[in-house]
Each structure stands twice: as structure tokens, then as C-alpha cells.
Design a protein around this motif. Structure first.
Motif, PDB file in Angstrom:
ATOM      1  N   HIS A 149      -0.499   5.155 -18.666  1.00  6.52           N
ATOM      2  CA  HIS A 149      -0.397   5.613 -17.273  1.00  6.52           C
ATOM      3  C   HIS A 149      -1.649   6.443 -17.046  1.00  6.52           C
ATOM      4  CE1 HIS A 149       1.037   8.014 -13.826  1.00  6.52           C
ATOM      5  NE2 HIS A 149       1.940   7.073 -13.642  1.00  6.52           N
ATOM      6  N   ILE A 150      -2.207   6.406 -15.818  1.00  6.28           N
ATOM      7  CA  ILE A 150      -3.499   7.087 -15.649  1.00  6.28           C
ATOM      8  C   ILE A 150      -3.362   8.606 -15.515  1.00  6.28           C
ATOM      9  CG2 ILE A 150      -4.679   5.059 -14.707  1.00  6.28           C
ATOM     10  CD1 ILE A 150      -4.419   6.307 -11.928  1.00  6.28           C
ATOM     11  N   VAL A 151      -2.155   9.100 -15.203  1.00  2.36           N
ATOM     12  CA  VAL A 151      -1.963  10.548 -15.098  1.00  2.36           C
ATOM     13  C   VAL A 151      -1.173  11.082 -16.292  1.00  2.36           C
ATOM     14  CG1 VAL A 151      -0.953  12.406 -13.717  1.00  2.36           C
ATOM     15  CG2 VAL A 151      -2.093  10.505 -12.585  1.00  2.36           C
ATOM     16  N   LYS A 310     -11.786   3.763  -2.687  1.00 11.54           N
ATOM     17  CA  LYS A 310     -11.321   5.034  -2.132  1.00 11.54           C
ATOM     18  C   LYS A 310     -10.393   5.763  -3.100  1.00 11.54           C
ATOM     19  CE  LYS A 310      -9.661   4.647   2.151  1.00 11.54           C
ATOM     20  NZ  LYS A 310      -8.921   3.888   3.210  1.00 11.54           N
ATOM     21  N   CYS A 311      -9.903   5.056  -4.086  1.00 10.80           N
ATOM     22  CA  CYS A 311      -8.863   5.565  -4.996  1.00 10.80           C
ATOM     23  C   CYS A 311      -9.212   6.932  -5.597  1.00 10.80           C
ATOM     24  CB  CYS A 311      -8.643   4.554  -6.115  1.00 10.80           C
ATOM     25  SG  CYS A 311      -7.478   5.102  -7.361  1.00 10.80           S
ATOM     26  N   ILE A 312      -8.246   7.851  -5.549  1.00 12.71           N
ATOM     27  CA  ILE A 312      -8.441   9.164  -6.181  1.00 12.71           C
ATOM     28  C   ILE A 312      -7.615   9.293  -7.461  1.00 12.71           C
ATOM     29  CG2 ILE A 312      -9.188  10.409  -4.115  1.00 12.71           C
ATOM     30  CD1 ILE A 312      -6.294  11.403  -3.771  1.00 12.71           C
ATOM     31  N   ARG A 313      -7.119   8.146  -7.965  1.00 11.81           N
ATOM     32  CA  ARG A 313      -6.457   8.083  -9.276  1.00 11.81           C
ATOM     33  C   ARG A 313      -5.256   9.016  -9.399  1.00 11.81           C
ATOM     34  NH1 ARG A 313      -9.569   4.262  -9.364  1.00 11.81           N
ATOM     35  NH2 ARG A 313     -11.446   4.038 -10.642  1.00 11.81           N
ATOM     36  N   CYS A 314      -4.391   8.949  -8.410  1.00  6.03           N
ATOM     37  CA  CYS A 314      -3.203   9.811  -8.447  1.00  6.03           C
ATOM     38  C   CYS A 314      -2.068   9.180  -9.241  1.00  6.03           C
ATOM     39  CB  CYS A 314      -2.739  10.123  -7.033  1.00  6.03           C
ATOM     40  SG  CYS A 314      -1.961   8.709  -6.223  1.00  6.03           S
ATOM     41  N   GLY A 315      -2.092   7.860  -9.380  1.00  6.19           N
ATOM     42  CA  GLY A 315      -1.034   7.172 -10.133  1.00  6.19           C
ATOM     43  C   GLY A 315       0.214   6.867  -9.326  1.00  6.19           C
ATOM     44  N   SER A 316       0.231   7.286  -8.072  1.00 12.40           N
ATOM     45  CA  SER A 316       1.422   7.080  -7.248  1.00 12.40           C
ATOM     46  C   SER A 316       1.797   5.601  -7.098  1.00 12.40           C
ATOM     47  CB  SER A 316       1.139   7.654  -5.869  1.00 12.40           C
ATOM     48  OG  SER A 316       2.221   8.330  -5.409  1.00 12.40           O
ATOM     49  N   PRO A 339      -0.553  -1.376  -9.588  1.00 15.86           N
ATOM     50  CA  PRO A 339      -1.185  -1.961  -8.399  1.00 15.86           C
ATOM     51  C   PRO A 339      -2.700  -1.735  -8.311  1.00 15.86           C
ATOM     52  CG  PRO A 339       0.900  -0.982  -7.806  1.00 15.86           C
ATOM     53  CD  PRO A 339       0.682  -0.632  -9.242  1.00 15.86           C
ATOM     54  N   ILE A 340      -3.150  -0.506  -8.591  1.00 18.99           N
ATOM     55  CA  ILE A 340      -4.600  -0.285  -8.514  1.00 18.99           C
ATOM     56  C   ILE A 340      -5.302  -1.083  -9.608  1.00 18.99           C
ATOM     57  CG2 ILE A 340      -4.527   1.885  -9.859  1.00 18.99           C
ATOM     58  CD1 ILE A 340      -7.059   0.960  -7.078  1.00 18.99           C
ATOM     59  N   GLY A 341      -4.650  -1.210 -10.759  1.00 24.50           N
ATOM     60  CA  GLY A 341      -5.240  -1.965 -11.866  1.00 24.50           C
ATOM     61  C   GLY A 341      -5.415  -3.435 -11.530  1.00 24.50           C
ATOM     62  N   VAL A 370       2.676   4.417  -0.252  1.00 30.72           N
ATOM     63  CA  VAL A 370       2.540   5.751  -0.830  1.00 30.72           C
ATOM     64  C   VAL A 370       1.096   6.166  -1.091  1.00 30.72           C
ATOM     65  CG1 VAL A 370       4.833   5.781  -1.885  1.00 30.72           C
ATOM     66  CG2 VAL A 370       2.881   4.916  -3.198  1.00 30.72           C
ATOM     67  N   CYS A 371       0.187   5.212  -1.143  1.00 26.10           N
ATOM     68  CA  CYS A 371      -1.202   5.556  -1.500  1.00 26.10           C
ATOM     69  C   CYS A 371      -1.728   6.675  -0.596  1.00 26.10           C
ATOM     70  CB  CYS A 371      -2.099   4.327  -1.412  1.00 26.10           C
ATOM     71  SG  CYS A 371      -3.819   4.744  -1.708  1.00 26.10           S
ATOM     72  N   PRO A 372      -2.144   7.808  -1.180  1.00 26.12           N
ATOM     73  CA  PRO A 372      -2.563   8.952  -0.375  1.00 26.12           C
ATOM     74  C   PRO A 372      -3.826   8.693   0.441  1.00 26.12           C
ATOM     75  CG  PRO A 372      -3.058   9.326  -2.687  1.00 26.12           C
ATOM     76  CD  PRO A 372      -2.197   8.104  -2.619  1.00 26.12           C
ATOM     77  N   GLN A 374      -4.495   5.627   1.710  1.00 24.37           N
ATOM     78  CA  GLN A 374      -4.200   4.438   2.523  1.00 24.37           C
ATOM     79  C   GLN A 374      -4.960   3.179   2.120  1.00 24.37           C
ATOM     80  OE1 GLN A 374      -5.025   6.132   6.378  1.00 24.37           O
ATOM     81  NE2 GLN A 374      -2.876   6.642   6.726  1.00 24.37           N
ATOM     82  N   ILE A 375      -5.094   2.952   0.850  1.00 24.58           N
ATOM     83  CA  ILE A 375      -5.684   1.684   0.419  1.00 24.58           C
ATOM     84  C   ILE A 375      -4.628   0.596   0.656  1.00 24.58           C
ATOM     85  CG2 ILE A 375      -6.655   0.377  -1.525  1.00 24.58           C
ATOM     86  CD1 ILE A 375      -7.386   3.052  -2.810  1.00 24.58           C
ATOM     87  N   PRO A 376      -4.965  -0.473   1.393  1.00 24.03           N
ATOM     88  CA  PRO A 376      -3.960  -1.512   1.659  1.00 24.03           C
ATOM     89  C   PRO A 376      -3.794  -2.403   0.433  1.00 24.03           C
ATOM     90  CG  PRO A 376      -6.040  -2.072   2.731  1.00 24.03           C
ATOM     91  CD  PRO A 376      -6.263  -0.763   2.037  1.00 24.03           C
ATOM     92  N   LEU A 377      -3.226  -1.848  -0.616  1.00 19.27           N
ATOM     93  CA  LEU A 377      -3.169  -2.569  -1.899  1.00 19.27           C
ATOM     94  C   LEU A 377      -2.522  -3.962  -1.786  1.00 19.27           C
ATOM     95  CD1 LEU A 377      -2.310   0.568  -3.989  1.00 19.27           C
ATOM     96  CD2 LEU A 377      -4.320  -0.839  -4.428  1.00 19.27           C
ATOM     97  N   PRO A 378      -1.354  -4.105  -1.118  1.00 12.57           N
ATOM     98  CA  PRO A 378      -0.761  -5.446  -1.047  1.00 12.57           C
ATOM     99  C   PRO A 378      -1.700  -6.458  -0.397  1.00 12.57           C
ATOM    100  CG  PRO A 378       0.802  -3.789  -0.313  1.00 12.57           C
ATOM    101  CD  PRO A 378      -0.518  -3.101  -0.473  1.00 12.57           C
TER     102      PRO A 378
HETATM  103  S1  SF4 Z   1      -1.865   5.354  -5.029  1.00 11.09           S
HETATM  104 FE1  SF4 Z   1      -3.885   4.969  -4.148  1.00 11.09          FE
HETATM  105  S2  SF4 Z   1      -5.122   6.725  -4.791  1.00 11.09           S
HETATM  106 FE2  SF4 Z   1      -3.294   6.747  -6.063  1.00 11.09          FE
HETATM  107  S3  SF4 Z   1      -3.916   5.622  -7.922  1.00 11.09           S
HETATM  108 FE3  SF4 Z   1      -2.965   4.128  -6.558  1.00 11.09          FE
HETATM  109  S4  SF4 Z   1      -4.694   3.284  -5.388  1.00 11.09           S
HETATM  110 FE4  SF4 Z   1      -5.416   5.154  -6.341  1.00 11.09          FE
END
Ligand code: SF4
Lengths: 473, 214
Positions: A149-151, A310-316, A339-341, A370-372, A374-378
Motif C-alpha cells: 500500500h502506498i501509505v 495530479k496525484c498526491i499519493r494519498c492512497g484513498s 486504481p492509480i497503479g 474520493v480522489c482529493p 479529482q483525477i477521473p480515474l475510471p
Molecule cells: S486518490 Fe487520487 S491522489 Fe490519492 S492516490 Fe489515488 S489518484 Fe492519487
């Protein structure tokens, strides 16, 4: 990362591992609940997400300019800046700096980017001792494993497993499964290491261009130790981590800690702007920053995919992902899971290599919500999926586009399109399917292994509707 | 000269994406809390992160120290010269006053292994997040708030701000960033083993914030 088995093998292994499930399920529930408690008001949350997202977008649209400014500021603060296009280049630069300083023992703070370049393996090969000091990282380094996990890097391990590994490596301490005692034993071991280390290596959460300040977010204090105690500090960061103004870090810090661990703020927010100055009595005597590209500038060129950065690596996103919760982090076989991975890794390493990762998504949309920032991951995952089968590698920026196209599958979809876009062909098709339903296959591939195989009905929906008295139209 | 630098910057500049992002107005938030509210918010937030807080007048400081330090088995305490000047003649003579007069390297072992506690000033605090703010100086170096098991911090009530943003702006940080600026919001902690909270993993095991009224 070393992947011997296929993604499918790893998925099957993970699904068979009950202990892993319960470790992840309870950890993810805990993290989701803590985050939820910090955002009781949806409107306020949306507002904060808008702000955070706009700060990150702004950084990316002026990235070159901000990096030049950051470099200038850092250099004028006496911090040496190095640019690395690839992981190998970054590792070589770091090795050279250590060699010049005759540094043999290194303490390291938690940093995903150094996982990405596999710095530990690189330095160990050259007989340099590099010790992880974040408690979770320290424990999984003892177990010779990777973060899942990244966090929360050791989230996959139970307390019992940790106690066992700890006792194997440090038999001088009495065996215990008490978290406080393990923590105090680790404190004792690591304090001497900090004091004796020749250099400290850290990552960076935000780099402020305006002031040349490196910001680190942490709870334990090991990050402060690594960046303050040894005579040499090397910070490694992806080029995307730069922000324009000092005031930009305020909302980013706020939403990062709340999203990541549901904390109002972490114990330490450490802002470093220079090595030890004249007259000061502690702090590193020299500092270096490595600005790492490793595929990021390529991602930056595609306007849609750029949002990944834009990711700040929160792991959410992983905390809320149903697939990640089932599989755990290791099954992905990449440094960044979840998802970010599956969005970032295929872009960095090419779809030919890692396109299959994008299948680890149910399109439930939770990550995007939940992405803080707002990255449109899907949307991005979907785009990568379609690039994988429809793209044309010759003029696409995403490496390996089109490489996952399967002849039979694309033929099937072509036919589907033909059938569904022509009313006459469609009615012929449905007639044939309903009449000949008895010759449909008994099982359908892997999907059918655990499910009852569907059979085409005797009547089409339209026929049934007519029978029920619905109008033709 | 530096090839990678040129390649990276060239690629980044290559993106001619002109779409300007809607700039969101980051309106400065103020709560207009009264002095009492500010103090109680700060204390509540610090306490919920397991820090101790006490409200004292300047004159009460020395009594507090003389009473509390022995209770906590503190035999020696590290401090900067200004605080030392202020209190060393009145402090219980069983407590040794240590000063950070020499560069870290010359006394690292003593700092790490034989220093029980430290006392530092702060440049202020943030009520909203429950943070104390330090800009370490040659007189009060960085490791004072990190290495000893117990860190005692003095916060003057009129330096408590509502938000992080306010302290950055009102104290003109951008113009004079110190070597190291710190927000500290409790004792060192971790939740890395089964999400169980454990305190004092690398930094201080206890954080005591003395809010001084004038
Ligand atoms: S929720 Fe958004 S900011 Fe947080 S790790 Fe995932 S992509 Fe990065």
C-alpha cells in the motif's frame, strides 16, 4: 519489479489467501471510516477538492516553467539539483553523490519514488547499506518484501507475522506481540542507525517553486531524522510534485492527511529550504535534489492522460477499491497498486507490458469520487482499455497502444456493431438465437466456471413485450 | 551540459495545451474566533493528538517546571540561552540545565542517549489543526524538538493563529523561509502494525505545550 508468474496467477493466489483478505478488509474499512469522519460536509469537501485539483492542474500546465524556477531557487538556497530522465540515471547520480562523500551507510525515509527506481537493490549491489526507517517499511525490509500500500506499507502483515520476523532478526529482544513493545524495540535499534548514518535519503510530498522549499508529511519523525541528522541529505522526487506558491501547500496538506489516514494533520509537517547555514549547529552540511522523469514527461504530453500526474499519493483510491481490497497490493506486481497503479503503470511501462492491469477494475467509480484532486480515474482506465485494443501504436503517445487487440474479439465486436445498427439484421439475429437456443455452449470460458451459464430465451424481449400487451413502439 | 534536463524540459514545453484551468478562488478563510476560543481550539486539538497542554502565566512557568519535571523523572533538560537566562537561577538545582552550545557532531551521543527533555520556544501555533510552529535557530537547533523523549514547547497566547494560511501570510514566510520550518501536532506516532496507534516511535514520546498568557 520481478514478476515470475502471470497476473492471473497472482490474482488466483491472492484470492485463495484468506488471511490476506481479512487483513485488507479490516484495514480498508478502518481507513475509509476515518476518512469519512473527517469530511462530514459534502459541500465543503467538494470545495476543497476543487481547490486542490485546480492547484495541481495549474502546476501541470506550467510544469516546465515551475521546474526551472524551482531549480533556480533551490540552487540559490545551496541545494544541488540533478535531473534524471530514467530510473537508472537517477540511481547512478545518487550512487555518485554517495561515493564522492564516501558514504557507506544510509538511512531512508518512506518514499514511493525510490521504490519506483529500485534504489535499495541498486545500492545494495554496490555494497552500500541502506536501511528503511519508517516502521512499516523497516518491518517489511526485514521480511524481504515490498510495500503493498502506498501509505501503509505493511498493511498485508498481521501482528503475529511481524513479531516472528522481528524475533528472527533481533533475538536479543524478548519475543512479543505487543505493538507498543515492538515499537520501542524498533526505536532503540533505529536511533543508533540515525546517529551513525553517513547520509539520509527521503522523498518529497510537495516542492515549492516560489521559495525552493521541500515539504515532507509524516507521523513518526523518521523523516525528520533522515533529513536532519546525517551530514548529507539526498531528496528524490518525481518532476510532477512541484507547486507554484507556498500558500498552495495549505489546502493540499489539509486534503492529503484527511484523505489518506483521516487525520486533521499529521504529527510533523517538515519544510526544508536549505542545508545547515553558517552558525547553525545541526542539519545536513550538503543537500541534493533529484528531479526524476521516468516516463512522466511522456504522460504529460497527452492532455487527457496528463491528469494522472495530479496525484498526491494519498492512497484513498485503493482504500475504496473493491478489487484492491480483494487482491491486496502485491497481486498487481507493480510499485503503485490499486486504481492509480493500473492507470499510471501501463502508461509508464507500456500497454504491451502492463495493459492487462486495466482489467482489474469493475468500473464502480468509487476511486474517482474520493480522489482529493479529482483525477477521473475510471475514465482514464477506460481510455487505456480502449487504447489497448483500438489504438494505433504508430501515432499514439501511449506505448503499446493496440497491442492487446485480439482477432476473434475484435471480429465479434465488429459483428455486434453490424447487427445492432441495422434493424433488419437485428431481427433476423434475434430470431435465430431464440429458435436455436438449444445449441448454445454449456459453459462460457472462465467466467462460466463459477456461474450458471445463461441461455438465450425462447422469446426475445420484444416478443415478450408484445405478448404482455405493450405497444409495438 | 545537462542532457536530461534539456530533454525533459523540451518534452514538457512540447505540450501546447492551451486549455486554461478554471482558477478556483482560494478565499482566505477566517473564523473570527475570540482569544478564548482560539486557545481552547488549540488545546482541544493538541490533546486529541495526545499532547498535554497547560495554560500558565509567565510568572507561573518556573513553578510549573519545578513541580512537574521531577514528577516525570526528568533529571536534565536542554534549552536555548534565552530561556536558560530566564529560569536557570530559579530552577530546582537537582535538575541539570543542558545547552546546545556546540555543533551536533561534538555531542551527538549525549544528545541521543542522555538527554531527558528539552524546552523550546515557538513562533506561534495554529488553532484549527492543533499545531505548534517552530523555526529552529542557532540558539534552538532543529534536533531539540526531535531527539529528547519529552519536548516542552512554549506558545505565547498572542501568537496563536486560526489557520496555517494566516501564519504564513502574517509572518511573511515567503520572504524569509528558515532552513527548516516545522508544524508539530503531537508526540511521534505510528499505526503501521495492524493500525494500532503507538506513540514515541522515533521522535518525542511526549509533547507538552505550555500556553503562556501575558
Ligand atoms: S486518490 Fe487520487 S491522489 Fe490519492 S492516490 Fe489515488 S489518484 Fe492519487
Amino acid at each position: 519489479m520481478h514478476r515470475t508468474e502471470t497476473f492471473t496467477d497472482r490474482i488466483n493466489d491472492a484470492l485463495d489467501n484468506e488471511q490476506l483478505h481479512s487483513n485488507f478488509r479490516s484495514a480498508m474499512n478502518y481507513l475509509m471510516e476515518k476518512r469519512r469522519d473527517k469530511f462530514p460536509d459534502q459541500e465543503k469537501l467538494d470545495n476543497l477538492r476543487n481547490i486542490a485539483s485546480s492547484i495541481r492542474s495549474n502546476s501541470l500546465s506550467n510544469l516546465a516553467e515551475l521546474l526551472i524556477k524551482l531549480e533556480e531557487k533551490l540552487e540559490s538556497n545551496n541545494i544541488k539539483v540533478h535531473w534524471a530522465e530514467t530510473d537508472l540515471e537517477a540511481n547512478n547520480i545518487i550512487y555518485q553523490i554517495l561515493k564522492d562523500a564516501n558514504a557507506k551507510t544510509i538511512v531512508k525515509g518512506k518514499s514511493m519514488v525510490t521504490e519506483e527506481i529500485e534504489l535499495n537493490e541498486f545500492l545494495e549491489d554496490k555494497d552500500i547499506e541502506i536501511l528503511e526507517t519508517d516502521l512499516g517499511e523497516f518491518l517489511i525490509q526485514l521480511a524481504n518484501e515490498k510495500p503493498s500500500h502506498i501509505v501503509m506499507p505493511a498493511i498485508h502483515k498481521s501482528r503475529k507475522e511481524i513479531s516472528k520476523v522481528f524475533a528472527e532478526h533481533y533475538p536479543e529482544f524478548p519475543y512479543t506481540e505487543d505493538v507498543d513493545l515492538i515499537t520501542q524495540q524498533a526505536r532503540k535499534i533505529l536511533r543508533d542507525k540515525f546517529r551513525q548514518a553517513d547520509a539520509g535519503i527521503s522523498g518529497i510530498n510537495f516542492a515549492v517553486a516560489e521559495t525552493g522549499t521541500l515539504c515532507l508529511v509524516e507521523n513518526e519523525g523518521n523523516g525528520r531524522m533522515c533529513t536532519t541528522v546525517p551530514p548529507l541529505h539526498i531528496a528524490v522526487t518525481g518532476i510532477e510534485k512541484v507547486v507554484e506558491k507556498l500558500s498552495d501547500v495549505v489546502p493540499l496538506l489539509d486534503i492529503l492527511t484527511k484523505s489518506a489516514t483521516g487525520q486533521e494533520i499529521t504529527t510533523y509537517f517538515n519544510m526544508i529550504s536549505s542545508p545547515r547555514r553558517e552558525g547553525e549547529k545541526d542539519g545536513p552540511k550538503s543537500m541534493h535534489v533529484i528531479l526524476l522523469d521516468n516516463g512522466r514527461s511522456k504522460i504529460h504530453q497527452n492532455n487527457e492522460m496528463q491528469e494522472t500526474l495530479k496525484c498526491i499519493r494519498c492512497g484513498s483510491c485503493m482504500n475504496h477499491c473493491p478489487v484492491y481490497t480483494q487482491l491486496g497490493g502485491h497481486a498487481y506486481g507493480t510499485v503503485y497498486p490499486g486504481p492509480i497503479g493500473i492507470t499510471l503503470e501501463p502508461q509508464k511501462q507500456g500497454i504491451t507490458q502492463l495493459g492487462e492491469l486495466t482489467s482489474a477494475c469493475t468500473m464502480c467509480g468509487a476511486c474517482g469520487e474520493v480522489c482529493p484532486v479529482q483525477i477521473p480515474l475510471p475514465k482514464l482506465i477506460n481510455k487505456l482499455r480502449s487504447e489497448a485494443v483500438e489504438g494505433n501504436n504508430a501515432n499514439e503517445l501511449i506505448e503499446g497502444a493496440g497491442s492487446m487487440r485480439k482477432l476473434l474479439e475484435s471480429l465479434a465486436w465488429k459483428n455486434w456493431k453490424l447487427i445492432y445498427s441495422n434493424p433488419f439484421v437485428y431481427s433476423m439475429f434475434s430470431k435465430t438465437t431464440t429458435t436455436l437456443n438449444f445449441i448454445s455452449p454449456k459453459t462460457i470460458g472462465k467466467w462460466g466456471k463459477y456461474r450458471t451459464t445463461p441461455k438465450p430465451s425462447k422469446y426475445s424481449l420484444k416478443e415478450l413485450a408484445n405478448q404482455a400487451g405493450f405497444d409495438n413502439e | 551540459m545537462n542532457k536530461s534536463r534539456e530533454i525533459i524540459l523540451e518534452r514538457l514545453k512540447n505540450n501546447t495545451n492551451e486549455t486554461s484551468h478554471t482558477k478556483v478562488d482560494i478565499t482566505k478563510k477566517t473564523y473570527d474566533w475570540s482569544k478564548e476560543e482560539i486557545i481552547s481550539k488549540l488545546s482541544e486539538n493538541l490533546q486529541s493528538a495526545k499532547a498535554e497542554t497547560y495554560l500558565l502565566s509567565d510568572a507561573e512557568l518556573i513553578d510549573w517546571l519545578n513541580e512537574e519535571l521531577p514528577k516525570r523523572d526528568i533529571n536534565n533538560i536542554l534549552m536555548g540561552s534565552s530561556i536558560a537566562k530566564q529560569i536557570s537561577k530559579d530552577i530546582n538545582n537537582e535538575i541539570e540545565v543542558l545547552k546546545y552550545d556546540d555543533p551536533y557532531e561534538s555531542w551527538s551521543e549525549k544528545l541521543f542517549n542522555e538527554t531527558d527533555a528539552s524546552i523550546t520556544t515557538t513562533i506561534g501555533a495554529i488553532a484549527q489543526s492543533g499545531s505548534i510552529v517552530l523555526h529552529p535557530t542557532p540558539e534552538e537547533p532543529r534536533l531539540m524538538s526531535l531527539v529528547p523523549d519529552i519536548h516542552i514547547a512554549l506558545v505565547y497566547e498572542d501568537t496563536i493563529y486560526e489557520t496555517f494560511e494566516q501564519i504564513i501570510t502574517n509572518q511573511y514566510w515567503v520572504k524569509n523561509m528558515p532552513t527548516n520550518a516545522l508544524l508539530i501536532s503531537g508526540p511521534s506516532k505510528t499505526a503501521d502494525i495492524e493500525q494500532v496507534l503507538a506513540y514515541g516511535v522515533h521522535g518525542p514520546k511526549e509533547l507538552i505545550v505550555l500556553i503562556l498568557t501575558s
